[in-house]
Write an enzyme that holds these catalytic residues in place. Sequence first.
Site, PDB file in Angstrom:
ATOM      1  N   ASN A 158       0.830  -1.219   0.000  1.00  9.43           N
ATOM      2  CA  ASN A 158       0.000   0.000   0.000  1.00  9.43           C
ATOM      3  C   ASN A 158       0.860   1.263   0.000  1.00  9.43           C
ATOM      4  N   THR A 175      11.809 -11.134  13.882  1.00  8.98           N
ATOM      5  CA  THR A 175      13.033 -10.412  14.198  1.00  8.98           C
ATOM      6  C   THR A 175      13.797 -11.074  15.345  1.00  8.98           C
ATOM      7  N   SER A 222      11.108  -2.607  21.969  1.00 12.94           N
ATOM      8  CA  SER A 222      10.400  -1.433  21.439  1.00 12.94           C
ATOM      9  C   SER A 222       8.981  -1.882  21.117  1.00 12.94           C
ATOM     10  N   TYR A 278       7.643  -1.723  18.261  1.00  9.53           N
ATOM     11  CA  TYR A 278       7.779  -2.516  17.030  1.00  9.53           C
ATOM     12  C   TYR A 278       8.146  -3.969  17.354  1.00  9.53           C
ATOM     13  N   HIS A 279       9.209  -4.154  18.161  1.00 12.92           N
ATOM     14  CA  HIS A 279       9.625  -5.530  18.471  1.00 12.92           C
ATOM     15  C   HIS A 279       8.518  -6.276  19.230  1.00 12.92           C
ATOM     16  N   LYS A 294       6.165  -8.011  16.948  1.00 14.92           N
ATOM     17  CA  LYS A 294       6.699  -9.275  16.401  1.00 14.92           C
ATOM     18  C   LYS A 294       6.539 -10.401  17.428  1.00 14.92           C
ATOM     19  N   GLN A 298      14.783 -12.615  11.836  1.00 17.95           N
ATOM     20  CA  GLN A 298      15.875 -12.051  11.051  1.00 17.95           C
ATOM     21  C   GLN A 298      16.681 -11.024  11.860  1.00 17.95           C
ATOM     22  N   VAL A 308      19.497  -6.191   8.613  1.00 20.58           N
ATOM     23  CA  VAL A 308      19.916  -6.404   7.219  1.00 20.58           C
ATOM     24  C   VAL A 308      20.786  -5.223   6.775  1.00 20.58           C
ATOM     25  N   ARG A 316      23.848   2.943   8.008  1.00 20.31           N
ATOM     26  CA  ARG A 316      23.987   4.345   8.427  1.00 20.31           C
ATOM     27  C   ARG A 316      25.462   4.732   8.529  1.00 20.31           C
ATOM     28  N   THR A 363      27.647   7.775  14.320  1.00 20.27           N
ATOM     29  CA  THR A 363      26.828   8.023  15.513  1.00 20.27           C
ATOM     30  C   THR A 363      26.674   6.758  16.355  1.00 20.27           C
TER      31      THR A 363
HETATM   32  P1  NAD Z   1      10.184  -1.760   4.531  1.00 19.59           P
HETATM   33  O1  NAD Z   1       9.514  -0.716   5.350  1.00 19.59           O
HETATM   34  O2  NAD Z   1      11.216  -1.340   3.552  1.00 19.59           O
HETATM   35  O3  NAD Z   1       9.089  -2.616   3.736  1.00 19.59           O
HETATM   36  C1  NAD Z   1       7.839  -2.972   4.263  1.00 19.59           C
HETATM   37  C2  NAD Z   1       6.811  -2.837   3.135  1.00 19.59           C
HETATM   38  O4  NAD Z   1       5.529  -3.248   3.609  1.00 19.59           O
HETATM   39  C3  NAD Z   1       6.675  -1.388   2.662  1.00 19.59           C
HETATM   40  O5  NAD Z   1       6.814  -1.313   1.268  1.00 19.59           O
HETATM   41  C4  NAD Z   1       5.266  -0.990   3.119  1.00 19.59           C
HETATM   42  O6  NAD Z   1       4.668  -0.031   2.264  1.00 19.59           O
HETATM   43  C5  NAD Z   1       4.556  -2.323   3.162  1.00 19.59           C
HETATM   44  N1  NAD Z   1       3.435  -2.380   4.119  1.00 19.59           N
HETATM   45  C6  NAD Z   1       3.455  -2.087   5.444  1.00 19.59           C
HETATM   46  N2  NAD Z   1       2.253  -2.257   5.976  1.00 19.59           N
HETATM   47  C7  NAD Z   1       1.437  -2.687   4.976  1.00 19.59           C
HETATM   48  C8  NAD Z   1       0.047  -3.005   4.914  1.00 19.59           C
HETATM   49  N3  NAD Z   1      -0.748  -2.913   5.994  1.00 19.59           N
HETATM   50  N4  NAD Z   1      -0.475  -3.399   3.724  1.00 19.59           N
HETATM   51  C9  NAD Z   1       0.321  -3.486   2.602  1.00 19.59           C
HETATM   52  N5  NAD Z   1       1.636  -3.175   2.614  1.00 19.59           N
HETATM   53  C10 NAD Z   1       2.188  -2.784   3.789  1.00 19.59           C
HETATM   54  O7  NAD Z   1      10.777  -2.837   5.554  1.00 19.59           O
HETATM   55  P2  NAD Z   1      11.844  -4.005   5.267  1.00 19.59           P
HETATM   56  O8  NAD Z   1      13.129  -3.551   5.811  1.00 19.59           O
HETATM   57  O9  NAD Z   1      11.716  -4.493   3.896  1.00 19.59           O
HETATM   58  O10 NAD Z   1      11.282  -5.116   6.256  1.00 19.59           O
HETATM   59  C11 NAD Z   1      10.378  -6.128   5.793  1.00 19.59           C
HETATM   60  C12 NAD Z   1      10.029  -7.066   6.939  1.00 19.59           C
HETATM   61  O11 NAD Z   1      11.238  -7.665   7.414  1.00 19.59           O
HETATM   62  C13 NAD Z   1       9.386  -6.341   8.123  1.00 19.59           C
HETATM   63  O12 NAD Z   1       8.341  -7.120   8.637  1.00 19.59           O
HETATM   64  C14 NAD Z   1      10.517  -6.236   9.111  1.00 19.59           C
HETATM   65  O13 NAD Z   1      10.012  -6.248  10.422  1.00 19.59           O
HETATM   66  C15 NAD Z   1      11.360  -7.462   8.813  1.00 19.59           C
HETATM   67  N6  NAD Z   1      12.787  -7.277   9.156  1.00 19.59           N
HETATM   68  C16 NAD Z   1      13.530  -6.275   8.564  1.00 19.59           C
HETATM   69  C17 NAD Z   1      14.865  -6.124   8.930  1.00 19.59           C
HETATM   70  C18 NAD Z   1      15.731  -5.033   8.361  1.00 19.59           C
HETATM   71  O14 NAD Z   1      16.874  -4.861   8.843  1.00 19.59           O
HETATM   72  N7  NAD Z   1      15.288  -4.275   7.368  1.00 19.59           N
HETATM   73  C19 NAD Z   1      15.441  -7.003   9.863  1.00 19.59           C
HETATM   74  C20 NAD Z   1      14.657  -8.003  10.448  1.00 19.59           C
HETATM   75  C21 NAD Z   1      13.316  -8.134  10.080  1.00 19.59           C
HETATM   76  N1  USQ Z   2      22.603   2.301  16.765  1.00 22.93           N
HETATM   77  C1  USQ Z   2      23.711   3.128  16.952  1.00 22.93           C
HETATM   78  N2  USQ Z   2      23.843   4.203  16.127  1.00 22.93           N
HETATM   79  C2  USQ Z   2      22.941   4.489  15.130  1.00 22.93           C
HETATM   80  C3  USQ Z   2      21.830   3.636  14.942  1.00 22.93           C
HETATM   81  C4  USQ Z   2      21.693   2.547  15.781  1.00 22.93           C
HETATM   82  O1  USQ Z   2      24.543   2.906  17.819  1.00 22.93           O
HETATM   83  O2  USQ Z   2      23.144   5.499  14.431  1.00 22.93           O
HETATM   84  C5  USQ Z   2      22.439   1.127  17.645  1.00 22.93           C
HETATM   85  C6  USQ Z   2      21.087   1.033  18.335  1.00 22.93           C
HETATM   86  O3  USQ Z   2      21.069   1.776  19.538  1.00 22.93           O
HETATM   87  C7  USQ Z   2      20.962  -0.475  18.529  1.00 22.93           C
HETATM   88  C8  USQ Z   2      21.691  -1.068  17.336  1.00 22.93           C
HETATM   89  O4  USQ Z   2      22.524  -0.014  16.822  1.00 22.93           O
HETATM   90  O5  USQ Z   2      21.642  -0.866  19.677  1.00 22.93           O
HETATM   91  C9  USQ Z   2      20.797  -1.581  16.234  1.00 22.93           C
HETATM   92  O6  USQ Z   2      19.922  -0.563  15.774  1.00 22.93           O
HETATM   93  P1  USQ Z   2      19.279  -0.614  14.309  1.00 22.93           P
HETATM   94  O7  USQ Z   2      18.466   0.625  14.114  1.00 22.93           O
HETATM   95  O8  USQ Z   2      20.325  -0.942  13.334  1.00 22.93           O
HETATM   96  O9  USQ Z   2      18.351  -1.925  14.412  1.00 22.93           O
HETATM   97  P2  USQ Z   2      16.966  -2.207  15.153  1.00 22.93           P
HETATM   98  O10 USQ Z   2      16.348  -1.002  15.720  1.00 22.93           O
HETATM   99  O11 USQ Z   2      17.185  -3.337  16.076  1.00 22.93           O
HETATM  100  O12 USQ Z   2      15.994  -2.665  13.976  1.00 22.93           O
HETATM  101  C10 USQ Z   2      16.450  -3.244  12.755  1.00 22.93           C
HETATM  102  C11 USQ Z   2      15.291  -3.186  11.753  1.00 22.93           C
HETATM  103  C12 USQ Z   2      14.126  -4.036  12.287  1.00 22.93           C
HETATM  104  C13 USQ Z   2      14.628  -5.445  12.580  1.00 22.93           C
HETATM  105  C14 USQ Z   2      15.827  -5.436  13.520  1.00 22.93           C
HETATM  106  C15 USQ Z   2      16.471  -6.805  13.624  1.00 22.93           C
HETATM  107  O13 USQ Z   2      14.853  -1.835  11.569  1.00 22.93           O
HETATM  108  O14 USQ Z   2      13.099  -4.084  11.312  1.00 22.93           O
HETATM  109  O15 USQ Z   2      13.602  -6.202  13.152  1.00 22.93           O
HETATM  110  O16 USQ Z   2      16.847  -4.566  12.964  1.00 22.93           O
HETATM  111  S1  USQ Z   2      17.102  -7.128  15.237  1.00 22.93           S
HETATM  112  O17 USQ Z   2      17.853  -5.945  15.679  1.00 22.93           O
HETATM  113  O18 USQ Z   2      17.973  -8.259  15.114  1.00 22.93           O
HETATM  114  O19 USQ Z   2      15.983  -7.345  16.099  1.00 22.93           O
END
Ligand code: NAD
Ligand code: USQ
Length: 401
Positions: free
Chosen positions: A33, A146, A188, A190-191, A194, A217, A220, A250, A262
């Site tokens: 969406n 996650t 958080s 968010y977490h 999950k 996961q 990434v 970042r 940072t």
């Molecule tokens: P992202 O925000 O880039 O992608 C999520 C997509 O889902 C977006 O395109 C968004 O528009 C769509 N979306 C959200 N809610 C929706 C809804 N209600 N209906 C239809 N579409 C919807 O995020 P990502 O980094 O690709 O992450 C994908 C999944 O993997 C997430 O569930 C996230 O929690 C999980 N994940 C991501 C990471 C990471 O580091 N990026 C790590 C671990 C787990």
């Molecule tokens: N951090 C820094 N500096 C920064 C940004 C982050 O020190 O500029 C630290 C944070 O405080 C944290 C760690 O780096 O301790 C990770 O932060 P992150 O933003 O890279 O990751 P997180 O918030 O845990 O979330 C990301 C994805 C989420 C996924 C999660 C996997 O956004 O979708 O679920 O990674 S995990 O962390 O294994 O749960």
Amino acid sequence: MENILIIGGDGFCGWPTALHLSQKGYAVTIVDNFSRRQIDESLGANSLTPIKSMNERLAAWKEATGKDIAFENFNVAAEYQRLEELLAELKPSTIIHFGEQRAAPYSMKGISQKRYTVSNNIGATHNVLAAVTQLKLEPHIIHLGTMGVYGYDDDGMEIPEGYLKVYVPGDDNQIFQRDILYPTNPGSVYHMTKSMDQLLFQFYAKNDRLRITDLHQGIVWGTQTEETRLDERLINRFDYDGDYGTVLNRFLMQAAVGHPLTVHGTGGQTRAFIHIQDTVKCLALAVANPPEKDGQVKILNQMTETHTVRYLAEIVAKVSGAEIANVDNPRNEAAENDLRVSNKTFITLGLNPITLEEGLLEETQDIAMRFADRCRMHMIPCVSTWTENQRPGVVQDPQAA
Ligand code: NAD
Ligand code: USQ
């Protein structure tokens, strides 16, 4: 051809997964969406890479490979009827569910973001499970969970894949062994969603015998995959802002634009990582290896290595000459922790992990440098705080310390 439905297929993980599975010969349909693109706009943020519209992306894929990917634009959490109609028509053999609000800092920003994250994430997951059950379909449902559901409290053991063996004394002093869901300890809102998803899966696997794989996961990193490299218009998104940017990407981008790295606090936080190329490989392995209909959710840890934030900053500083800045941590998390994680299932299935040392740091750095002029410097700081007390300008309550 097997139909695969990819929910959230416009996102960072979903888009390259859709391309990879299409390339492998599956008939892919994406639902999204564009909520993520809209959140970017509302924050004033942008992907560092210039991502194209869905129409342009799909046309470029067709040109590059001759393959079609179908697309539907609707909200899976809010438009149940459309979801049911699409599932009835497609009868997918696999549904991959990426469609959730995925940033921890965004989920802690304020009351509307907390409420949105819970209703969107839980609503989307439950709608998928309920619709499949209602239609009596039997797809394999793969969800992106996650590592953060396990928490970072140093449990003094290797984190198993989802289930913890516990030994409990029974009435007659006999010891019983049970496999329980590893106790959740989210850091958080968010977490927490999950963690709640896990209970929805547990119930529907037990009650309706749905076949579900939940992939826990890690963070990434990287941007491109074999398929997104095929055409500039297929480029994947690269988040760098204080809410959606994840730590290693970042740091690579900060180095490219001359911003100090940072590090939150001491940088002693240990986290699990995986490269985006391995994410798509894991998804293909998960699709090819569905669980039995045995009432139990299959939980796999989708990560390849663990590092401290401090170590990541040091290696990025070494390859780029960037400065390291230790900034106040806006989060409520352990300053230092250990983390050992089992990822034996994916390794057994044949995953050959990409690691930090293997040159991909440079590729990601090159991308960051190429698009550095698109960076909005004021979006770099992490300004979402976990508690009211951490907000800048709030006088700390000495009693609360
Ligand atoms: P992202 O925000 O880039 O992608 C999520 C997509 O889902 C977006 O395109 C968004 O528009 C769509 N979306 C959200 N809610 C929706 C809804 N209600 N209906 C239809 N579409 C919807 O995020 P990502 O980094 O690709 O992450 C994908 C999944 O993997 C997430 O569930 C996230 O929690 C999980 N994940 C991501 C990471 C990471 O580091 N990026 C790590 C671990 C787990
Ligand atoms: N951090 C820094 N500096 C920064 C940004 C982050 O020190 O500029 C630290 C944070 O405080 C944290 C760690 O780096 O301790 C990770 O932060 P992150 O933003 O890279 O990751 P997180 O918030 O845990 O979330 C990301 C994805 C989420 C996924 C999660 C996997 O956004 O979708 O679920 O990674 S995990 O962390 O294994 O749960």
